[in-house]
Design an enzyme around this catalytic site. Structure first.
Site: not given
Ligand SMILES: Cc1cc2nc3c(=O)[nH]c(=O)nc-3n(C[C@H](O)[C@H](O)[C@H](O)COP(=O)(O)OP(=O)(O)OC[C@H]3O[C@@H](n4cnc5c(N)ncnc54)[C@H](O)[C@@H]3O)c2cc1C
Length: 93
Positions: A50-51, A53-54, A77, A89
């Site tokens: 934001q600082l 700008g564009g 993660e 928890r």
């Molecule tokens: C660029 C990239 C690299 C990645 N690399 C790896 C990798 O190297 N190894 C690997 O194992 N995975 C990898 N992933 C996967 C990543 O770990 C998952 O995307 C992540 O754990 C979220 O899982 P999901 O996408 O299935 O989302 P979902 O589990 O479908 O969640 C969708 C939304 O619902 C929320 N949600 C889900 N359950 C709950 C709950 N009980 N309470 C509250 N909110 C909830 C989540 O917080 C999220 O906002 C990668 C993902 C990306 C985008």
């Protein structure tokens, strides 16, 4: 922004210390550190954009990549919502 960055850094260091020392609160502290650091650093980078700008939004400068890279760390993660589940928890034990 500098203050929030330092606070996030301290939380991460404490989490790392807790793992190294097998502290009983290591799970909660690491989940708190991951949640706080990734949220705070995304907001810090967004403020920096934001600082600028564009120009901050354009690919000509590295800031837009930093913002994108930080955004995904709120998902990777274990999402930050799941960090909240872990913290709750641990607190309810
Ligand atoms: C660029 C990239 C690299 C990645 N690399 C790896 C990798 O190297 N190894 C690997 O194992 N995975 C990898 N992933 C996967 C990543 O770990 C998952 O995307 C992540 O754990 C979220 O899982 P999901 O996408 O299935 O989302 P979902 O589990 O479908 O969640 C969708 C939304 O619902 C929320 N949600 C889900 N359950 C709950 C709950 N009980 N309470 C509250 N909110 C909830 C989540 O917080 C999220 O906002 C990668 C993902 C990306 C985008």
């Amino acid at each position: 922004m500098a203050t929030d960055l330092e606070a996030a850094r301290l939380m991460v260091l404490r989490g790392a210390w807790a793992i190294d020392n097998d502290h009983p609160e290591k799970t909660k502290w690491c989940a708190m550190a991951k949640r706080l650091a990734t949220d705070a650093c995304f907001h810090i980078a967004d403020e920096a954009l934001q600082l600028h700008g564009g120009y901050g939004y354009l690919k000509d400068y590295p800031l837009e990549r930093i913002v994108r890279d930080l955004r995904v760390h709120r998902i990777l993660e274990g999402t930050n919502e799941i960090m909240r589940v872990i913290i709750a928890r641990e607190m309810a034990k």
